[in-house]
Design a protein around this motif. Structure first.
Motif, PDB file in Angstrom:
ATOM      1  N   THR A 139       0.842  -1.191   0.000  1.00 19.19           N
ATOM      2  CA  THR A 139       0.000   0.000   0.000  1.00 19.19           C
ATOM      3  C   THR A 139       0.878   1.242   0.000  1.00 19.19           C
ATOM      4  N   GLN A 140       0.256   2.368  -0.335  1.00 17.29           N
ATOM      5  CA  GLN A 140       0.989   3.626  -0.405  1.00 17.29           C
ATOM      6  C   GLN A 140       1.362   4.088   0.996  1.00 17.29           C
TER       7      GLN A 140
ATOM      8  N   ILE B 149       3.172   9.924   1.914  1.00 16.17           N
ATOM      9  CA  ILE B 149       2.829  10.517   0.624  1.00 16.17           C
ATOM     10  C   ILE B 149       1.692  11.522   0.770  1.00 16.17           C
TER      11      ILE B 149
END
Length: 203
Positions: A96-97, A101
């Motif tokens: 997952t990110q 971010i």
């Protein structure tokens, strides 16, 4: 009297433009053409079934082609085949990110070009919003008509409640223009009128 043999498309073409076919022969020629088009162009069997019998006009042939080639709802369904050799990443690889971010503090550390990249290449995302907010904090203003970010190069020479005029620096977000001039750089525009009469013209 035996029935005449069916005329092939090649025979009809060889007869020349002045050849005249009766209704039955013309229908057989159209039927042969429709079968040939269906096999060569992959139009399917619908085209053959839609060609009117006993009608030797070009218009009927074109209408049959049009009806057989109309867009179908299934045309928008893209087949997404699975990869032949899927790669399984290691367990340590992030799936997952990362949360960083989406952290506003990260965008405050980015240079303007990184912010421009996030703004133009991450549309409709929270990252685009954060990039826009940081650019605004750095005195950049977005012009919706030009789809570009502007910044004052000097104090404007003319100011009013609806616009200001002067020299500005704007970011050319185009990678390549139609005239092969490269972009993705800063450019200066003199005597430019920046209108802000509408509150939605800039962020």
């Amino acid at each position: 009297m035996p029935a005449p043999a069916a005329a092939s498309p090649a025979a009809a073409a060889a007869a020349g433009p002045t050849a005249v076919l009766d209704g039955a022969a013309a229908a057989r020629v159209l039927e042969s053409w429709s079968r040939l088009a269906a096999s060569e162009l992959g139009l399917g069997s619908n085209m053959h079934s839609q060609v009117p019998r006993g009608h030797n006009t070009v218009v009927s042939m074109l209408e049959a082609c049009m009806r057989s080639a109309l867009p179908q709802p299934s045309d928008s369904d893209w087949n997404r085949p699975k990869p032949r050799h899927p790669i399984v990443g290691p367990a340590s690889y992030p799936k997952t990110q990362p949360d960083v971010i989406s952290a506003p503090g990260l965008f405050r550390k980015m240079d303007p070009e990184a912010l421009f990249f996030a703004f133009y290449y991450q549309p409709d995302t929270y990252q685009q919003y954060l990039a826009a907010q940081e650019l605004k904090r750095q005195s950049w203003r977005y012009h919706k008509h030009h789809n570009a970010w502007f910044q004052r190069y000097a104090e404007p020479t003319v100011t009013s409640e609806e616009f200001e005029q002067g020299t500005y620096v704007y970011f050319d977000y185009n990678i390549m223009h139609d005239d092969l001039q490269t972009g993705w750089c800063y450019r200066r525009k003199e005597n430019f009128t920046f209108r802000y009469v509408c509150p939605m013209c800039c962020l």
